[in-house]
Design a protein around this motif. Structure first.
Motif, PDB file in Angstrom:
ATOM      1  N   LEU A  28     -27.515  35.686   0.612  1.00 58.99           N
ATOM      2  CA  LEU A  28     -28.511  36.196   1.556  1.00 58.99           C
ATOM      3  C   LEU A  28     -28.050  36.078   3.003  1.00 58.99           C
ATOM      4  O   LEU A  28     -28.784  36.481   3.917  1.00 58.99           O
ATOM      5  N   GLY A  29     -26.864  35.502   3.217  1.00 57.34           N
ATOM      6  CA  GLY A  29     -26.369  35.349   4.578  1.00 57.34           C
ATOM      7  C   GLY A  29     -26.832  34.081   5.264  1.00 57.34           C
ATOM      8  O   GLY A  29     -26.737  33.972   6.492  1.00 57.34           O
ATOM      9  N   LEU A  30     -27.307  33.101   4.497  1.00 56.11           N
ATOM     10  CA  LEU A  30     -27.717  31.817   5.041  1.00 56.11           C
ATOM     11  C   LEU A  30     -26.601  30.795   4.846  1.00 56.11           C
ATOM     12  O   LEU A  30     -25.649  31.023   4.088  1.00 56.11           O
ATOM     13  N   GLY A  46     -40.161  38.416  -1.178  1.00 54.60           N
ATOM     14  CA  GLY A  46     -40.670  38.169   0.162  1.00 54.60           C
ATOM     15  C   GLY A  46     -39.742  37.295   0.979  1.00 54.60           C
ATOM     16  O   GLY A  46     -39.551  37.515   2.181  1.00 54.60           O
ATOM     17  N   LEU A  47     -39.147  36.275   0.339  1.00 54.75           N
ATOM     18  CA  LEU A  47     -38.183  35.433   1.043  1.00 54.75           C
ATOM     19  C   LEU A  47     -36.981  36.255   1.494  1.00 54.75           C
ATOM     20  O   LEU A  47     -36.524  36.135   2.651  1.00 54.75           O
ATOM     21  N   ILE A  48     -36.472  37.101   0.603  1.00 50.21           N
ATOM     22  CA  ILE A  48     -35.322  37.942   0.953  1.00 50.21           C
ATOM     23  C   ILE A  48     -35.677  38.869   2.109  1.00 50.21           C
ATOM     24  O   ILE A  48     -34.890  39.042   3.054  1.00 50.21           O
ATOM     25  N   ALA A  49     -36.877  39.449   2.071  1.00 55.86           N
ATOM     26  CA  ALA A  49     -37.309  40.316   3.163  1.00 55.86           C
ATOM     27  C   ALA A  49     -37.465  39.533   4.462  1.00 55.86           C
ATOM     28  O   ALA A  49     -37.163  40.045   5.557  1.00 55.86           O
ATOM     29  N   ALA A  50     -37.924  38.286   4.369  1.00 58.66           N
ATOM     30  CA  ALA A  50     -38.084  37.459   5.570  1.00 58.66           C
ATOM     31  C   ALA A  50     -36.736  37.125   6.203  1.00 58.66           C
ATOM     32  O   ALA A  50     -36.618  37.047   7.435  1.00 58.66           O
ATOM     33  N   VAL A  51     -35.710  36.925   5.380  1.00 54.66           N
ATOM     34  CA  VAL A  51     -34.361  36.718   5.919  1.00 54.66           C
ATOM     35  C   VAL A  51     -33.877  37.993   6.598  1.00 54.66           C
ATOM     36  O   VAL A  51     -33.335  37.967   7.707  1.00 54.66           O
ATOM     37  N   ARG A  52     -34.099  39.116   5.956  1.00 53.29           N
ATOM     38  CA  ARG A  52     -33.688  40.406   6.533  1.00 53.29           C
ATOM     39  C   ARG A  52     -34.387  40.659   7.866  1.00 53.29           C
ATOM     40  O   ARG A  52     -33.780  41.163   8.821  1.00 53.29           O
ATOM     41  N   ASP A  53     -35.674  40.297   7.963  1.00 54.35           N
ATOM     42  CA  ASP A  53     -36.453  40.504   9.185  1.00 54.35           C
ATOM     43  C   ASP A  53     -36.240  39.406  10.225  1.00 54.35           C
ATOM     44  O   ASP A  53     -36.851  39.452  11.300  1.00 54.35           O
ATOM     45  N   ARG A  54     -35.452  38.390   9.870  1.00 61.75           N
ATOM     46  CA  ARG A  54     -35.166  37.251  10.745  1.00 61.75           C
ATOM     47  C   ARG A  54     -36.391  36.379  11.002  1.00 61.75           C
ATOM     48  O   ARG A  54     -36.464  35.669  11.999  1.00 61.75           O
ATOM     49  N   ASP A  55     -37.350  36.440  10.093  1.00 60.72           N
ATOM     50  CA  ASP A  55     -38.441  35.473  10.120  1.00 60.72           C
ATOM     51  C   ASP A  55     -37.950  34.135   9.579  1.00 60.72           C
ATOM     52  O   ASP A  55     -38.478  33.080   9.923  1.00 60.72           O
ATOM     53  N   GLU A 110     -32.063  27.235   9.278  1.00 55.74           N
ATOM     54  CA  GLU A 110     -33.427  26.772   9.056  1.00 55.74           C
ATOM     55  C   GLU A 110     -33.586  26.355   7.599  1.00 55.74           C
ATOM     56  O   GLU A 110     -33.298  27.142   6.686  1.00 55.74           O
ATOM     57  N   ARG A 111     -34.042  25.135   7.386  1.00 62.55           N
ATOM     58  CA  ARG A 111     -34.165  24.589   6.041  1.00 62.55           C
ATOM     59  C   ARG A 111     -35.371  25.222   5.349  1.00 62.55           C
ATOM     60  O   ARG A 111     -36.506  25.087   5.802  1.00 62.55           O
ATOM     61  N   THR A 112     -35.113  25.920   4.242  1.00 62.39           N
ATOM     62  CA  THR A 112     -36.141  26.711   3.557  1.00 62.39           C
ATOM     63  C   THR A 112     -36.269  26.259   2.112  1.00 62.39           C
ATOM     64  O   THR A 112     -35.273  26.121   1.397  1.00 62.39           O
ATOM     65  N   VAL A 113     -37.508  26.047   1.674  1.00 64.62           N
ATOM     66  CA  VAL A 113     -37.804  25.673   0.294  1.00 64.62           C
ATOM     67  C   VAL A 113     -38.548  26.810  -0.382  1.00 64.62           C
ATOM     68  O   VAL A 113     -39.553  27.304   0.144  1.00 64.62           O
ATOM     69  N   PHE A 114     -38.059  27.218  -1.524  1.00 63.21           N
ATOM     70  CA  PHE A 114     -38.748  28.188  -2.367  1.00 63.21           C
ATOM     71  C   PHE A 114     -39.483  27.416  -3.451  1.00 63.21           C
ATOM     72  O   PHE A 114     -38.866  26.650  -4.208  1.00 63.21           O
ATOM     73  N   LEU A 115     -40.801  27.593  -3.518  1.00 59.99           N
ATOM     74  CA  LEU A 115     -41.589  26.916  -4.560  1.00 59.99           C
ATOM     75  C   LEU A 115     -41.598  27.772  -5.818  1.00 59.99           C
ATOM     76  O   LEU A 115     -42.167  28.871  -5.831  1.00 59.99           O
ATOM     77  N   HIS A 116     -40.958  27.266  -6.858  1.00 59.22           N
ATOM     78  CA  HIS A 116     -40.946  27.976  -8.144  1.00 59.22           C
ATOM     79  C   HIS A 116     -42.215  27.596  -8.888  1.00 59.22           C
ATOM     80  O   HIS A 116     -42.368  26.455  -9.343  1.00 59.22           O
ATOM     81  N   THR A 117     -43.113  28.559  -9.033  1.00 56.23           N
ATOM     82  CA  THR A 117     -44.428  28.291  -9.625  1.00 56.23           C
ATOM     83  C   THR A 117     -44.461  28.480 -11.136  1.00 56.23           C
ATOM     84  O   THR A 117     -45.525  28.380 -11.746  1.00 56.23           O
ATOM     85  N   GLY A 118     -43.306  28.731 -11.758  1.00 56.23           N
ATOM     86  CA  GLY A 118     -43.278  28.891 -13.213  1.00 56.23           C
ATOM     87  C   GLY A 118     -43.547  30.332 -13.623  1.00 56.23           C
ATOM     88  O   GLY A 118     -43.261  31.268 -12.895  1.00 56.23           O
ATOM     89  N   GLY A 119     -44.090  30.502 -14.825  1.00 59.60           N
ATOM     90  CA  GLY A 119     -44.456  31.837 -15.295  1.00 59.60           C
ATOM     91  C   GLY A 119     -43.501  32.469 -16.275  1.00 59.60           C
ATOM     92  O   GLY A 119     -43.651  33.650 -16.599  1.00 59.60           O
ATOM     93  N   LEU A 120     -42.517  31.708 -16.779  1.00 60.41           N
ATOM     94  CA  LEU A 120     -41.553  32.298 -17.710  1.00 60.41           C
ATOM     95  C   LEU A 120     -42.218  32.935 -18.932  1.00 60.41           C
ATOM     96  O   LEU A 120     -41.830  34.043 -19.324  1.00 60.41           O
ATOM     97  N   PRO A 121     -43.231  32.321 -19.578  1.00 61.33           N
ATOM     98  CA  PRO A 121     -43.837  32.999 -20.730  1.00 61.33           C
ATOM     99  C   PRO A 121     -44.401  34.376 -20.379  1.00 61.33           C
ATOM    100  O   PRO A 121     -44.332  35.304 -21.187  1.00 61.33           O
ATOM    101  N   GLY A 122     -44.943  34.512 -19.171  1.00 64.84           N
ATOM    102  CA  GLY A 122     -45.489  35.803 -18.765  1.00 64.84           C
ATOM    103  C   GLY A 122     -44.442  36.882 -18.650  1.00 64.84           C
ATOM    104  O   GLY A 122     -44.736  38.078 -18.812  1.00 64.84           O
TER     105      GLY A 122
END
Length: 326
Positions: A24-26, A279-288, A293-305
């Motif tokens: 992602l260029g980080l 959304g995270l990828i778009a935020a990097v692209r938009d320079r938000d 900058e230390r960034t945490v992605f919260l993995h909320t699960g959902g594999l069965p879905g």
């Protein structure tokens, strides 16, 4: 206030994602993932943190039956069923569709059955708009001699959101210098709790289309968790990943899922965590979100879905790589 009931072991892991960060260029140490998909109960996922508080209230009220609503592939419904099984409580799930929907059950519906939940099929309608049906189901259960407790859509209430006040405090203890926490916004309670713990400026929500007004929803849930309330316009929420609507595969989401899987071996789902990563990828692209900058992605699960989402399964299988035998 009710005491929560422990349904898993905490804290969940915090892991680096250097290959995805580089893609992602980080900087390689900019991007981390909070593994709430690895929560032990019922296949894992963010709803367990909320259910610890909500089921605690149900037990305190001497309920013997948990009732909740959701989409057919609801992760929240699946984990409510698992929590009921763990605690010896009956579970009734109010889901859209008819009994014919069970004929080709897959994904979360299979697990709902394994956990022993009963399903009340509510016909057509948005999963977020079935509260009245669920209340009718509770009244009928009471007439039949049961003691039902209604858990809100997505487990999202100020009480349920307390689970992610604790989750936000975990993140801060694991990475004290965190600048951004990126999270899917479904029913709103997860972002609300994180905002209560970390403040509006550090939490970036990605709208998934589950509610009509995500900012107002999150603000209403987060307000009771903070001394002075939350204004909807103070929240950071991206709305550019909904596409054609909740549950409909959005092309940038599929690309985000592929990129994450190919760089880090981590699987996302097409409704929530995949949208959050897009959304995270778009935020990097938009320079938000920027390098350094230390960034945490919260993995909320959902594999069965994922396995209950026919279009994603089809698109993934048709893209399988082939090679000649060695």
């Amino acid at each position: 206030m009710s005491e929560k009931i422990a349904l898993s072991t905490w804290p969940t892991p915090m892991e680096p994602m250097p290959r995805l960060a580089a893609a992602l260029g980080l900087h390689e140490d900019d991007l981390w993932i909070k593994r709430d998909d690895l929560i032990g109960l019922g296949g894992g996922g963010n709803k367990v943190r909320k259910l610890e508080w909500l089921v605690g209230a149900a037990v305190e009220a001497r309920a013997d039956t948990l009732v909740t609503t959701g989409a057919q592939q609801s992760n929240h419904a699946r984990l409510t069923a698992a929590a009921g099984a763990r605690l010896g409580l009956d579970v009734v799930l109010v889901l859209p569709g008819t009994s014919d929907s069970a004929a080709n059950a897959s994904g979360n519906l299979v697990l709902d059955s394994l956990f022993g939940a009963r399903v009340f099929w509510a016909g057509d309608g948005h999963p977020g708009g079935m509260a009245d049906v669920a209340e009718d189901v509770c009244r009928q259960l009471s007439r039949d001699g049961a003691r039902p407790y209604l858990i809100p859509f997505g487990g999202s209430s100020p009480l349920g959101a307390r689970g992610y006040v604790e989750g936000g405090e975990e993140i801060r203890s694991q990475l004290p210098d965190v600048d951004h926490v990126v999270v899917a916004v479904g029913s709103g309670g997860t972002m609300a709790g994180l905002t209560g713990a970390l403040g509006e400026e550090r939490v970036l929500g990605v709208h998934c289309g589950a509610v009509a007004d995500p900012a107002a929803t999150v603000a209403a849930l987060a307000g009771p968790l903070t001394p002075h309330g939350i204004a909807p316009d103070s929240l950071r929420i991206r709305t550019d990943q909904v596409g054609a609507g909740y549950g409909v595969l959005h092309e940038p989401v599929l690309e985000a899922m592929r990129t994450t899987a190919a760089t880090e071996g981590i699987v996302l789902d097409p409704v929530y965590s995949g949208r959050a990563m897009a959304g995270l990828i778009a935020a990097v692209r938009d320079r938000d979100i920027r390098r350094g900058e230390r960034t945490v992605f919260l993995h909320t699960g959902g594999l069965p879905g994922l396995f209950g989402h026919a279009e994603t399964v089809h698109r993934s299988v048709t893209a399988l790589h082939s090679c000649d035998p060695v």
